[in-house]
Write an enzyme that holds these catalytic residues in place. Structure first.
Site, PDB file in Angstrom:
ATOM      1  N   GLU A  21     106.628  21.625   7.986  1.00 18.68           N
ATOM      2  CA  GLU A  21     106.006  22.672   8.498  1.00 18.68           C
ATOM      3  C   GLU A  21     104.897  22.353   9.300  1.00 18.68           C
ATOM      4  O   GLU A  21     103.891  21.418   9.193  1.00 18.68           O
ATOM      5  CB  GLU A  21     105.391  23.527   7.467  1.00 18.68           C
ATOM      6  CG  GLU A  21     106.143  24.204   6.527  1.00 18.68           C
ATOM      7  CD  GLU A  21     105.663  25.203   5.687  1.00 18.68           C
ATOM      8  OE1 GLU A  21     104.555  25.585   5.649  1.00 18.68           O
ATOM      9  OE2 GLU A  21     106.387  25.505   4.436  1.00 18.68           O
TER      10      GLU A  21
ATOM     11  N   GLU B  32     104.784  22.012  -1.286  1.00 19.48           N
ATOM     12  CA  GLU B  32     103.396  21.841  -1.311  1.00 19.48           C
ATOM     13  C   GLU B  32     102.860  21.788  -2.714  1.00 19.48           C
ATOM     14  O   GLU B  32     102.139  22.672  -3.278  1.00 19.48           O
ATOM     15  CB  GLU B  32     102.631  22.917  -0.636  1.00 19.48           C
ATOM     16  CG  GLU B  32     102.923  22.918   0.847  1.00 19.48           C
ATOM     17  CD  GLU B  32     102.374  24.089   1.765  1.00 19.48           C
ATOM     18  OE1 GLU B  32     101.645  24.816   1.081  1.00 19.48           O
ATOM     19  OE2 GLU B  32     102.168  23.903   2.913  1.00 19.48           O
TER      20      GLU B  32
END
Length: 470
Positions: free
Chosen positions: A268, A151
């Site tokens: 995810e 991220e």
């Protein structure tokens, strides 16, 4: 010929930081998950964290040197492979003594700043991947996707969310990996929801610079902004379709561009992105995610549930056995409703017979028909059965049955259940099961609020003698 059921739903599962895999509770939970579900790969943070101890700089003879140590890495990966699950390697976070700054994330303080020396970072990557190839063999490690960071589009996970700095890190990393073996899989940018332009910018960067990339990755969550209370978080959810839309976004974005056709991994996903949201523990979570598991493989190559168990410490050590953790399992292997969703999927056949907005029906090579049905609100559905007589077993999880959280609440919400309470919760967390002998045709089912149901119908081969036994 019936379509095959894609295996994307169990191609990967998430875990806590790498170091937690050394714990007994984590290992026992993974063994149970692999026995009853059987994921192909496992992904977590912190491979290069200081608590794993790979990067060990020292000074000798006035020179700066680095020893790369793999004591914990070997123990963790050996354990994974013994349980039949392979690593999906995430390279991060930054070792403290290689970091250019002090910014960290999580209770366990993963450093999220770029390397102060990209050559030393490249040496770390080269030593680590080279060691894994030497230990496990190149044919094995070629099956392990290698993802660069986590991220980077969020300031909390990558200093200033500096896209240029991430691109530089990715280029150095990818080229280093390909120097070891050109067929090793490397990819990124592992972005969170909300910064979709990062994907197209990443594609333009690697194409312009001639940087290797074998897959693209992103994350998907469907919760709205968080409202915090002590030791918990409250969030509303968008419709489940938004998860499937997020799964499909990379292929749509990359269509017609230089990365069109690359595998897409959702490394995810979950409802809430918080590890302290009670929705993860509920029957609603399972019913909500059922259509995502049934249909996600149509739009991406893998989607990794975050996470398989509650041995997880991003916001600190959990204060209660049920605390809204990401896991399919709590500590001590209590099964949440979403665990049963995955276990039900694992019992499905390989060929799709029919599918709809509230069901998926499959058949295996022996003629056994399995149907997964789900409902957020009470409803009746009709499922097809082949001709002939069948032994039908129905396994049900809803607000009343197979609902660990409801049993725990009625028990008084014990933070640290006794051994007797744990035994009771373990039994009450199991699905409710019924059985019958039914003729072929249509099977009508009534589903309650927040229900998932698995129906398994096996052809009856009568072997009873013609005379009465009672």
């Amino acid at each position: 010929m019936a379509d095959l059921l894609p295996g994307a739903w169990r191609a990967c599962v998430g875990t806590g930081r790498f170091n937690l895999s050394l714990r007994r509770d984590h290992q026992e939970s993974l063994a149970l998950v692999q026995r009853e579900i059987g994921f192909t790969h496992i992904r977590g943070h912190g491979l290069f964290g200081d608590d794993v101890g790979v990067h060990r700089p020292y000074t000798h003879g006035g020179e700066h040197r680095v020893r790369h140590a793999f004591t914990y890495v070997d123990q963790v990966i050996d354990a994974y492979l013994e349980l039949g699950v392979r690593p999906f390697l995430e390279l991060g976070f930054m070792p403290h003594e290689l970091a250019s700054g002090e910014q960290t994330i999580f209770w366990w303080k993963g450093n999220v700043t770029p390397p102060r020396d990209h050559d030393e970072w490249a040496a770390l990557v080269r030593a680590t991947i080279g060691h894994l190839v030497d230990r496990y063999g190149i044919e094995e490690v070629r099956t392990w996707p290698i993802e660069v960071w986590n991220e980077p589009n969020l300031k909390d996970f990558w200093q200033d969310a500096d896209q240029a700095a991430y691109h530089r890190l990715y280029e150095v990393t990818a080229k280093t990996i390909k120097e070891i073996d050109a067929s090793l899989q490397v990819g990124g940018p592992a972005i969170s929801p909300g910064s979709d332009e990062w994907m197209t910018d990443f594609a333009d960067f690697v194409a312009t610079r001639g940087v290797p990339v074998d897959f693209v990755s992103r994350h998907a969550y469907s919760s709205h902004p968080a409202r915090h209370v002590p030791f918990a978080t409250l969030q509303d959810l968008a419709p489940a379709e938004t998860l499937l839309e997020q799964f499909a976004t990379p292929r749509r974005q990359l269509a017609g561009g230089p990365l069109e056709g690359l595998p897409v991994h959702i490394t995810e996903f979950n409802t809430s992105y918080r590890p302290d949201n009670a929705v993860h523990d509920t029957a609603r979570n399972a019913a909500y995610l059922a259509p995502v598991l049934a249909g996600g493989g149509d739009v991406c190559d893998s989607f990794s549930y975050w996470t398989f168990c509650d041995v997880f410490e991003e916001v600190g050590i959990p204060t209660s056995i049920l605390h809204g953790g990401f896991g399919l399992l709590t500590h001590r292997q209590l099964k949440k409703p979403t665990y049963h969703l995955y276990a039900f999927m694992a019992r499905m056949g390989s060929r799709i017979v029919s599918r709809g907005e509230d069901h998926l029906v499959t058949r295996d090579e022996r003629g056994r028909v399995t149907a997964l049905a789900w409902a957020l609100q009470p409803r009746r559905i009709r499922l097809p059965l082949p001709s002939g007589e069948h032994f039908v077993v129905r396994s049900t999880v809803n607000e009343e049955y197979g609902n660990l959280r409801r049993a725990w609440l009625e028990m008084g919400s014990p933070h640290s259940p006794t051994a007797r309470q744990l035994d009771a919760l373990r039994e009450l967390a199991e699905p409710y099961r019924t059985h019958q002998r039914a003729a072929g045709g249509v099977l009508e089912l009534s589903l309650a609020e927040n229900e998932i149901t698995l129906v398994e119908a096996s052809p009856v081969i009568e072997e009873a003698p013609p005379w009465p036994l009672l």
